[in-house]
Write an enzyme that holds these catalytic residues in place. Structure first.
Site, PDB file in Angstrom:
ATOM      1  N   SER A  79       4.624 106.817  -9.173  1.00  0.00           N
ATOM      2  CA  SER A  79       5.025 106.702 -10.579  1.00  0.00           C
ATOM      3  C   SER A  79       5.114 108.030 -11.311  1.00  0.00           C
ATOM      4  O   SER A  79       5.528 108.063 -12.481  1.00  0.00           O
ATOM      5  CB  SER A  79       4.050 105.777 -11.310  1.00  0.00           C
ATOM      6  OG  SER A  79       4.161 104.458 -10.812  1.00  0.00           O
ATOM      7  N   ASP A 130       9.617  92.288 -19.265  1.00  0.00           N
ATOM      8  CA  ASP A 130       9.038  92.394 -17.910  1.00  0.00           C
ATOM      9  C   ASP A 130       8.228  91.143 -17.604  1.00  0.00           C
ATOM     10  O   ASP A 130       7.142  90.954 -18.148  1.00  0.00           O
ATOM     11  CB  ASP A 130       8.144  93.632 -17.831  1.00  0.00           C
ATOM     12  CG  ASP A 130       7.360  93.675 -16.523  1.00  0.00           C
ATOM     13  OD1 ASP A 130       7.813  93.075 -15.531  1.00  0.00           O
ATOM     14  OD2 ASP A 130       6.303  94.347 -16.493  1.00  0.00           O
ATOM     15  N   ASP A 180       5.773  94.192 -10.125  1.00  0.00           N
ATOM     16  CA  ASP A 180       5.144  95.173 -10.992  1.00  0.00           C
ATOM     17  C   ASP A 180       3.665  95.218 -10.633  1.00  0.00           C
ATOM     18  O   ASP A 180       3.112  94.255 -10.086  1.00  0.00           O
ATOM     19  CB  ASP A 180       5.316  94.766 -12.457  1.00  0.00           C
ATOM     20  CG  ASP A 180       4.943  95.883 -13.410  1.00  0.00           C
ATOM     21  OD1 ASP A 180       5.865  96.560 -13.892  1.00  0.00           O
ATOM     22  OD2 ASP A 180       3.736  96.084 -13.658  1.00  0.00           O
TER      23      ASP A 180
END
Length: 640
Positions: A341, A365, A380
């Site tokens: 990330s 999301d 996620d």
């Protein structure tokens, strides 16, 4: 029949023939003439040879005669010192006493070794190394059986020297690394010249410079700056007698010592960074964004470079080379890891610059991303998702779904072109040998490498720094420094100044700009402000940023080592340590006027916020405030 009377034959005349004086005189004169002409021919040949030697070849044979009378002895230069930016010595030269055996002068080596053990300590490792060096020297040159003798050992042997023909004590300058394990990959080491080194020196026409020298730089600064550190070999003309013993010095060309190098490294900061890792493995690179000076360059675990100076013994070599911890691997320079990330700020900036998305674009999301008509979920990290997410929140909370979607919209080739501008997939140009380029993929790369088409799924996972994407900790630090420096990339370098041995003059190394990017100020500020939010409550590195007396901008990352199947959850406790996720963290501080940019990787460390970020915090605290806070106890954090 008439009777015939036969006269008896008279006996042959047995008296010697009469001498012929005329013939004898002729024979004598002939032999005398032949001898005379032979003597004359030999005499003429002697005169011709003498004329050749005295006139035609006089210069050649005069040179040979002088060579027999005069020995040329190389004078080895003193190797230059390596110091940190404040003058702390990192590599120096000290006089040491070695016990050496000249094999062809020693009548019984085995008996000699047994007798020597009563005077000095000789370990089995010393014997193995002696045998190895003896084989390499073919028994023609002195070989050390013990190095670094104590004063007591020198005294004991000196008294008994007469008992050991072919054995001597040799005083020499030896390379020493006072900090030992600290900064070992950065500094490197010197070691004995091997056949490969000799062949290279001959190819580069440098053999004369290394006459009388047994060592050469092998890794790190010692290797890259070998030509400066080594110096220039001198020579001395010594008149010798028939036995080869020196009588007097006729002429001398003094050697020139190697130049001293002042590094950009802060030795105390380096130690703080290394100690912050504790027993964890990984790497850290800290750079001044405005100059490109590398202030700390860590690869953990390290090794003791002093082991290599006189030739490492087999036991220590096996320990280092076969260790599962890989202490010889320079993780900062050659370790290639998925950046995870930590790529998200760069992805966000690319979206703004390429106008793929605006900063206020909101994505919902649900906890995963999927292609239309597909049941495959790209999950996620937060189960259930983040809900409504804009660009700032996507960085602060590290929303994977946001970047799955963004990568799909952007496409891998545009991502490749943008990330290349920040130095991904290419060498940084740092002044060290052996740097690797990492990898940022493209459709053309995959076709060339694997002869396969690029798939949309490859793009999606590249959006969160996984898949084919690989970067070194050094590359992450350089890219982070670019964000801190308004898009200007400075070439990272480790030598700050050179002190020239002959003149004593100090030459400063000027910073070098290798890339300048122009961003819309509002786009860059959006990303930078979001990175500041990462360090505040609600951000993935809030714990590391808590209580700081300066502002920090950062981004956490977690890189998978092994994949997780659909429907399964990642469970670190169920995996062996070497299969757990890597922890990453990039940051710069102070956020409003950056003085230091840092990239941290902790191998198999789990979450970047709880493992890598605290290490960076200790580095910032020491560099900016001059203090070392006690490490905080790890607690649960939102994600990476």
């Amino acid at each position: 029949m008439p009777r015939v009377l036969l006269r008896p034959r008279s006996p042959p005349d047995m008296s010697p023939p009469l001498r012929d004086p005329h013939q004898e005189r002729w024979n004598f004169r002939f032999r005398l003439g032949v001898t005379w002409w032979l003597v004359m021919v030999l005499f003429l040949a002697l005169i011709a040879r003498l004329a050749w030697l005295q006139i035609v070849a006089q210069r050649h044979y005069h040179t040979l005669a002088e060579a027999n009378r005069i020995a040329i002895v190389p004078l080895v230069p003193q190797r230059g010192l390596i110091l940190d930016r404040h003058g702390v010595v990192l590599a120096e030269n000290r006089y040491e006493f070695d016990l050496e055996i000249t094999p062809h002068l020693c009548p019984d080596i085995s008996a000699t070794l047994e007798a020597l053990t009563r005077l000095v300590t000789i370990t089995p490792s010393d014997r193995k190394l002696f045998q190895k060096m003896r084989d390499e020297s073919h028994g023609l040159t002195p070989v050390a059986i013990r190095t670094h003798l104590t004063e007591e050992e020198v005294a004991r042997f000196s008294v008994n020297r007469y008992r050991f023909p072919g054995v001597d004590i040799e005083a020499r300058l030896t390379r020493t690394y006072p900090l030992g394990l600290h900064a070992s990959h950065l500094i490197g080491y010197i070691s004995r010249i091997n056949e490969e080194d000799q062949d290279r020196l001959e190819d580069e026409d440098l053999s004369d410079q290394y006459r009388g020298t047994n060592h050469i730089g092998k890794q790190g600064i010692e290797s890259h700056y070998e030509s400066l550190l080594h110096g220039t070999t001198g020579s001395e003309q010594v008149e010798t007698d028939a036995a080869g013993h020196g009588l007097r010095s006729l002429a001398q060309t003094a050697p020139v010592s190697g130049d001293d190098l002042y590094l950009t490294i802060d030795a105390k900061l380096q130690q703080v960074a290394e100690e912050a890792f504790g027993l964890q493995h990984g790497a850290l690179v800290a750079i001044d964004p405005e100059t490109g000076e590398v202030l700390a360059f860590v690869s953990q675990p390290g090794f003791d470079p002093n082991l290599f100076v006189d030739g490492i013994d087999q036991e220590h070599w096996n320990d280092l080379n076969t260790s599962p911890d890989h202490p010889l691997n320079d993780r900062a320079l050659r370790g290639q890891y998925p950046p995870g990330s930590t790529v998200k700020p760069f992805m966000a900036l690319a979206a703004l610059q390429l106008k793929v998305r605006s900063a206020d674009y909101v994505l919902y999301d649900p906890g995963y991303f999927s292609f239309p008509g597909s049941s495959h979920h790209y999950r996620d990290w937060r189960e259930g998702g983040h809900g409504k997410v804009d660009m700032t929140i996507s960085i602060i909370q590290s929303c994977d779904t946001y970047y799955y979607s963004l990568a799909n919209e952007m496409g891998i080739d545009r991502m490749h072109d943008f990330f290349t501008l920040f130095g991904f997939g290419q060498k940084s140009g740092i002044d060290l040998d052996g740097e690797v380029a990492g990898l940022y993929p493209s459709t053309a790369w995959k076709q060339k490498k694997y002869h396969q088409a690029w798939y949309a799924g490859d793009t999606v996972i590249s959006g969160i720094g996984q898949g084919y994407v690989l970067a070194t900790p050094l590359q992450l630090a350089v890219a982070t420094a670019m964000l801190a420096n308004q898009g200007k990339r400075m070439t990272p370098h480790l030598v700050r100044a050179i002190r020239h041995a002959e003149s004593g003059k100090i030459t400063l190394i000027a910073p070098k700009v290798s890339q300048t990017l122009t961003f819309r100020p509002e786009d860059l500020e959006t990303v930078r402000n979001a990175m500041v939010g990462v360090m505040k409550p609600g951000g993935t590195a809030a714990q590391a940023g808590a209580g700081a007396l300066y502002s920090m901008a950062g981004k956490t990352g977690t890189a998978q080592v092994v994949g997780v199947r659909q429907g399964e959850k990642y469970n670190a406790s169920a995996l062996t340590e070497h299969n757990r996720d890597h922890a990453l963290f990039i940051a710069y501080a102070p956020a409003d006027h950056p003085r230091l940019a840092v990239a941290v990787l902790v191998e198999n460390g789990g979450h970047g916020g709880s493992t890598a970020a605290p290490i960076a915090r200790q580095v910032f605290d020491y560099y900016l405030l001059g203090k070392r806070p006690p490490p905080a106890a790890p607690t649960a954090v939102p994600h990476d």
